[in-house]
Design a protein around this motif. Structure first.
Motif, mmCIF file in Angstrom:
data_model
loop_
_atom_site.group_PDB
_atom_site.id
_atom_site.type_symbol
_atom_site.label_atom_id
_atom_site.label_comp_id
_atom_site.label_asym_id
_atom_site.label_seq_id
_atom_site.Cartn_x
_atom_site.Cartn_y
_atom_site.Cartn_z
ATOM 1 N N ALA A 171 34.465 -23.879 -2.313
ATOM 2 C CA ALA A 171 34.180 -24.883 -3.252
ATOM 3 C C ALA A 171 33.549 -26.071 -2.789
ATOM 4 C CB ALA A 171 35.266 -25.083 -4.089
ATOM 5 N N LEU A 172 33.923 -26.143 -1.302
ATOM 6 C CA LEU A 172 33.534 -27.497 -0.874
ATOM 7 C C LEU A 172 32.091 -27.250 -0.041
ATOM 8 C CD1 LEU A 172 36.836 -28.814 0.725
ATOM 9 C CD2 LEU A 172 35.733 -29.768 -1.331
ATOM 10 N N GLY A 173 31.582 -26.155 -0.022
ATOM 11 C CA GLY A 173 30.469 -25.705 0.769
ATOM 12 C C GLY A 173 30.440 -25.275 2.054
ATOM 13 N N LEU A 174 31.689 -25.107 2.571
ATOM 14 C CA LEU A 174 31.949 -24.266 4.126
ATOM 15 C C LEU A 174 31.915 -23.063 3.831
ATOM 16 C CD1 LEU A 174 33.311 -27.382 4.561
ATOM 17 C CD2 LEU A 174 34.727 -26.157 6.162
ATOM 18 N N PRO A 175 31.037 -22.451 4.787
ATOM 19 C CA PRO A 175 31.292 -20.847 5.106
ATOM 20 C C PRO A 175 32.492 -20.498 5.018
ATOM 21 C CG PRO A 175 29.535 -22.028 6.401
ATOM 22 C CD PRO A 175 30.402 -23.103 6.116
ATOM 23 N N ARG A 176 32.811 -19.228 4.309
ATOM 24 C CA ARG A 176 34.075 -18.610 4.603
ATOM 25 C C ARG A 176 33.970 -17.816 5.927
ATOM 26 N NH1 ARG A 176 37.058 -19.464 0.158
ATOM 27 N NH2 ARG A 176 36.069 -19.771 -2.055
ATOM 28 N N LEU A 177 35.316 -17.282 6.383
ATOM 29 C CA LEU A 177 35.494 -16.497 7.224
ATOM 30 C C LEU A 177 35.336 -15.009 7.015
ATOM 31 C CD1 LEU A 177 38.624 -18.491 8.889
ATOM 32 C CD2 LEU A 177 36.221 -18.740 9.543
ATOM 33 N N MET A 178 35.014 -14.423 8.275
ATOM 34 C CA MET A 178 34.940 -12.857 8.137
ATOM 35 C C MET A 178 35.612 -12.614 9.482
ATOM 36 S SD MET A 178 34.172 -9.905 7.925
ATOM 37 C CE MET A 178 33.009 -9.416 6.724
ATOM 38 N N ILE A 179 36.913 -11.845 9.163
ATOM 39 C CA ILE A 179 37.793 -11.499 10.236
ATOM 40 C C ILE A 179 37.623 -10.178 10.645
ATOM 41 C CG2 ILE A 179 40.173 -11.292 11.034
ATOM 42 C CD1 ILE A 179 40.660 -13.692 9.096
ATOM 43 N N ASP A 180 37.404 -9.968 11.863
ATOM 44 C CA ASP A 180 37.299 -8.346 12.600
ATOM 45 C C ASP A 180 38.288 -8.340 13.713
ATOM 46 O OD1 ASP A 180 36.524 -5.922 13.452
ATOM 47 O OD2 ASP A 180 34.582 -6.290 13.902
ATOM 48 N N TRP A 181 39.666 -7.935 13.341
ATOM 49 C CA TRP A 181 40.456 -8.014 14.205
ATOM 50 C C TRP A 181 40.589 -6.474 14.945
ATOM 51 C CZ3 TRP A 181 45.025 -4.765 14.446
ATOM 52 C CH2 TRP A 181 45.957 -4.963 15.172
ATOM 53 N N ARG A 182 40.821 -6.234 16.183
ATOM 54 C CA ARG A 182 40.815 -5.064 16.948
ATOM 55 C C ARG A 182 41.878 -4.921 17.803
ATOM 56 N NH1 ARG A 182 34.313 -3.648 17.973
ATOM 57 N NH2 ARG A 182 33.679 -4.837 15.788
ATOM 58 N N TYR A 183 42.363 -3.915 18.259
ATOM 59 C CA TYR A 183 43.338 -3.706 19.247
ATOM 60 C C TYR A 183 42.626 -2.816 20.252
ATOM 61 C CZ TYR A 183 43.886 0.827 16.843
ATOM 62 O OH TYR A 183 43.873 2.091 15.979
ATOM 63 N N THR A 184 43.492 -2.749 21.386
ATOM 64 C CA THR A 184 42.648 -2.204 22.549
ATOM 65 C C THR A 184 43.456 -0.735 22.884
ATOM 66 O OG1 THR A 184 43.919 -3.160 24.438
ATOM 67 C CG2 THR A 184 41.928 -4.090 23.276
ATOM 68 N N ALA A 185 43.005 0.193 23.913
ATOM 69 C CA ALA A 185 43.970 0.951 24.403
ATOM 70 C C ALA A 185 45.206 0.632 25.194
ATOM 71 C CB ALA A 185 43.104 1.967 25.357
ATOM 72 N N LYS A 186 44.973 -0.409 25.642
ATOM 73 C CA LYS A 186 46.262 -1.254 26.618
ATOM 74 C C LYS A 186 47.244 -1.442 25.638
ATOM 75 C CE LYS A 186 46.386 -2.246 30.429
ATOM 76 N NZ LYS A 186 47.072 -1.388 31.424
ATOM 77 N N ASP A 187 47.004 -1.861 24.340
ATOM 78 C CA ASP A 187 48.111 -2.175 23.404
ATOM 79 C C ASP A 187 48.820 -0.998 23.225
ATOM 80 O OD1 ASP A 187 46.957 -4.770 23.184
ATOM 81 O OD2 ASP A 187 45.753 -4.535 21.543
ATOM 82 N N ILE A 188 48.204 0.161 22.849
ATOM 83 C CA ILE A 188 48.733 1.424 22.673
ATOM 84 C C ILE A 188 49.614 1.881 23.756
ATOM 85 C CG2 ILE A 188 48.417 3.769 22.196
ATOM 86 C CD1 ILE A 188 45.740 3.135 20.831
ATOM 87 N N ASP A 189 48.981 1.561 25.001
ATOM 88 C CA ASP A 189 49.831 2.012 26.221
ATOM 89 C C ASP A 189 50.993 1.249 26.468
ATOM 90 O OD1 ASP A 189 50.258 3.357 28.738
ATOM 91 O OD2 ASP A 189 49.320 1.601 29.797
ATOM 92 N N THR A 190 50.890 -0.053 26.000
ATOM 93 C CA THR A 190 52.211 -0.958 26.294
ATOM 94 C C THR A 190 53.262 -0.389 25.106
ATOM 95 O OG1 THR A 190 50.987 -3.095 26.702
ATOM 96 C CG2 THR A 190 53.000 -3.385 25.612
#
Length: 561
Positions: free
Chosen positions: A425-444
Motif C-alpha cells: 500500500a506504500l508502493g514498496l516492492p513485496r518480498l519473494m522468499i526462496d528458502w533452501r537447505y543443503t545436504a550438510k543440513d541433512i548430514d548434521t
C-alpha cells in the motif's frame, strides 16, 4: 516522548543524532541503552501499540515453496515491541564454535568472536528478563540438581547446558513508560520507512523518506541510521532503495538477500528409557525457568564435520491418538486457539478426519483427571502468571519420549530473498522468499541421531529407535522453522564476502548500520534473540564512541575491493 506520525504536518522534517528504525526487541534495547547518553534519539515504529490488520498487511509477500516456508506476514508483528508480543521467551547465547571458520561448513566464520559479545550478554539477559547470565547447570544453581538422564555417559553429548526463558517479556508493554519519559528519546508510531536516500556519491545516508497509511509523508535526517526492523524488512529497504546504486544499497557484490537461514527442526523416533529421567524445568533462584538439553559437543562437531545441533526430550507426536494421552488430544482439538507459530509445530498443519478426532475426544474423556489437572496448571502457571510456564511438558509413566531437535543451517547463497513484482500500500516492492537447505543440513541431523542412538545404548539407559530414511522428511516437515531471519545482510571483513562490517556498518555507507539477526554469518543451534540484542547493545556503544568524531563518507573505491 511518544508521537503518532499521523498527527505530524505533511512534509515535516525530523532530525536526530541517531535514528533507529524498528521498535522491536533490538530497537527498544538500543534506545534504552542510549537513554541519558546526551544523544538525541529518534525511534521509528511502523505500527502502533497493538496489532492493526492494515499495518500487518504490509508484511505480506510470496514464497517459492509454501511447504518449506510460512507466508512472510507470519512470525512477525508490525507493532510496538515487534514479535516479542508473541515470542516464547527462549533465550541462550551462541556457542564459541559458532564464530569459528570451519572448513566443513561452507561460508562459515565471523569477523568477531565470543569475547566481542561477552560484555553485552548480561545486560541483554536483564532486558529480556531471563535471569542471570548463567547457562550451565553448575553456574546457574548453588546446589546440585538431579541428573537429566542418570547413568548416561557420552563423549559426544553434554546434558548440562541450559535454555533460559523470559516471562516472556513483551518489550513494547514493559518498556513503553521508559521510552515515554526519556528526555532524549522520541518514539514515533505508524512511521513506515519507504526509502533510504543516499547522498550523490552514495557514501552516506542523507535522509529517510517516511510515510503513513493515511498518506502523510515526512523526512528524517540524522548522523547515524540503524535498521533494527528485522532481517526481512532491512533487506527489503536495501534492495528497494535503488536511486543511487542500481542494485540497491550494500549490494555491489549481489549479497543482500542471499545466505538466508532459519533453523532446521523436527521431532523423530521413540526413546524408551529403562529408568526415570528428568524432562522438566529447573527453576533458578530468581524464578527463571531453565531447561536442559542434549547438546552435541564442539569436539564431536569437528570430528564428524557437522553443524551445531541440540535435542530435547519430547512428548509423542500429538496428532496420533494412539498415545492415549488426554492432554495431548486436548491440545490437538484446541488447535484453533493456539497461535500460528506454535500450532504449526504442535500439529504440523495436519487436519484429521472425523473418526480420528473422535478418538482424540475419547482420550480426553477417559483421561479426565490428568486432563483437568493440566488445565488447572495451564490456568495458574501460564494464563494468570506473569512469568509463564514455557511449554507443554508431559510426564511419561512409561518413560517413553520422542526426540525434538534444533539444528544450525549451513549458509547457502542460493537460499535467498528478492523483491517481487508486487507492491504494498506504500508502493514498496513485496518480498519473494526462496528458502533452501543443503545436504550438510541433512548430514548434521542424521549424524547426531546416529551418535545419540549409539550412546544411549552403550550407556545402558535405554533404546532410541527411529527411521534413518525419514530424517529429511522430518527436518523439513515444518520448513524454515522459527521465523529466525538470519544471514541475508551478513557480516564480513570484506564487502566481497558480506554486507556489513564487524561494527554492523554497511560496507561503503558510513552512517548506515544494521541491528538484526540478518548480520549473523552462521545461525548456531540457538534462538537468535539474546545474541541479536547483545549485538545491538554493542552497536549502541560503538555509536556513543562515534558521537564526538566527525562523520566522513566512505570512499566507494576504497571499500569495494
Amino acid at each position: 516522548m511518544i508521537i503518532d506520525a499521523n498527527t505530524l504536518p505533511e512534509g515535516e522534517a525530523l532530525s536526530a543524532d541517531i535514528c533507529i528504525v524498528g521498535a522491536g526487541a533490538v530497537g527498544i534495547a538500543m534506545a534504552l541503552d542510549l537513554i541519558g547518553s546526551g544523544l538525541d534519539v529518534l525511534l521509528l515504529e511502523a505500527g502502533g501499540f497493538g496489532r492493526e490488520e492494515d499495518t500487518q498487511a504490509l508484511y505480506a509477500g510470496s514464497v517459492a515453496d509454501p511447504a518449506l516456508h510460512s507466508p512472510p506476514d507470519t512470525y512477525r508483528e508490525r507493532r510496538l515491541g515487534g514479535s516479542t508480543s508473541t515470542w516464547g521467551g527462549r533465550s541462550m547465547p551462541f556457542d564459541p564454535v559458532d564464530f569459528e571458520k570451519r572448513d566443513y561448513i561452507a561460508h562459515s566464520g565471523w569477523p568477531i568472536g565470543p569475547a566481542d559479545l561477552a560484555p553485552f550478554y548480561p545486560e541483554a539477559n536483564r532486558i529480556c528478563e531471563a535471569g542471570r547470565f548463567a547457562y550451565t547447570i553448575e553456574t546457574a544453581f548453588d546446589h546440585p540438581r538431579k541428573p537429566m538422564i542418570d547413568g548416561f555417559e557420552s563423549a559426544n553429548f553434554t546434558t548440562n547446558t541450559l535454555e533460559r526463558f523470559s516471562c516472556p517479556t513483551d518489550f513494547g508493554r514493559r518498556y513503553k513508560h521508559k521510552l515515554e519519559t526519556a528526555s532524549n528519546v522520541r518514539l514515533v508510531l505508524h512511521a513506515n520507512v519507504a526509502h533510504i536516500a543516499l547522498d550523490a556519491l552514495g557514501g552516506k545516508v542523507d535522509r529517510l523518506h517516511v510515510a503513513t497509511l493515511t498518506d502523510r509523508h515526512f523526512a528524517v535526517r540524522a548522523r547515524h541510521f540503524v535498521l533494527a526492523n528485522g532481517g526481512l524488512e532491512a533487506t527489503r529497504l536495501l534492495l528497494a532503495s535503488r536511486d543511487v546504486h542500481a542494485n540497491g544499497i550494500g549490494n555491489h557484490h549481489d549479497l543482500v538477500g542471499r545466505f538466508y537461514m532459519c533453523h532446521v527442526a523436527g521431532t523423530i523416533g521413540a526413546i524408551q528409557f529403562n529408568r526415570p529421567i528428568w524432562n522438566g524445568y529447573d527453576i533458578a533462584d530468581e524464578g527463571t525457568y531453565c531447561r536442559r538439553r542434549l547438546a552435541l559437543r564442539p569436539e564431536a562437531q569437528h570430528r564428524h564435520g557437522i553443524g551445531n545441533i541440540i535435542a530435547r526430550l519430547h512428548h509423542p507426536r500429538i496428532t496420533d491418538p494412539a498415545h492415549r494421552n488426554g492432554v495431548l488430544s486436548m491440545l490437538y482439538l484446541a488447535r484453533m486457539f493456539i497461535p500460528y507459530e506454535y500450532g504449526k509445530r504442535l500439529h504440523g498443519g495436519v487436519d484429521l478426519d472425523v473418526p480420528t478426532r473422535l478418538k482424540h475426544l475419547r482420550n480426553v474423556l477417559t483421561d479426565m483427571p490428568d486432563t483437568a489437572a493440566f488445565m488447572l496448571h495451564l490456568l495458574l502457571k501460564r494464563r494468570l502468571a506473569e512469568r509463564k510456564f514455557p511449554s507443554i511438558i508431559i510426564r511419561s509413566k512409561a518413560h517413553l519420549h520422542s526426540l525434538d531437535f534444533h539444528a544450525e543451517q549451513e549458509p547457502n547463497p542460493a537460499s535467498r530473498i528478492t523483491l517481487s513484482g508486487e507492491t504494498d500500500a506504500l508502493g514498496l516492492p513485496r518480498l519473494m522468499i526462496d528458502w533452501r537447505y543443503t545436504a550438510k543440513d541433512i548430514d548434521t541431523v542424521s549424524t547426531m541421531l546416529a551418535l545419540l542412538a549409539e550412546d544411549i545404548a552403550s550407556s545402558g539407559v535405554g533404546r532410541f529407535d527411529y527411521d534413518p530414511a525419514s530424517v529429511e522428511q522430518e527436518m523439513t516437515r515444518y520448513g524454515a522453522y522459527g521465523g529466525h531471519h538470519i544471514g541475508v545482510t551478513r557480516m564480513a571483513a570484506s564487502p566481497r564476502d558480506g554486507v556489513v562490517d564487524a561494527d554492523c556498518t554497511v560496507h561503503g555507507v558510513a552512517n548506515l548500520h544494521i541491528a538484526a539477526a540478518s548480520v549473523f554469518p552462521t545461525s548456531s543451534q540457538a534462538n537468535p534473540t539474546l545474541t541479536v540484542i547483545a549485538m545491538g547493545l554493542r552497536l549502541a556503544r560503538h555509536l556513543k564512541d562515534q558521537a564526538t568524531r566527525p562523520l566522513r563518507a566512505r570512499s566507494l573505491a576504497g571499500t569495494m575491493s
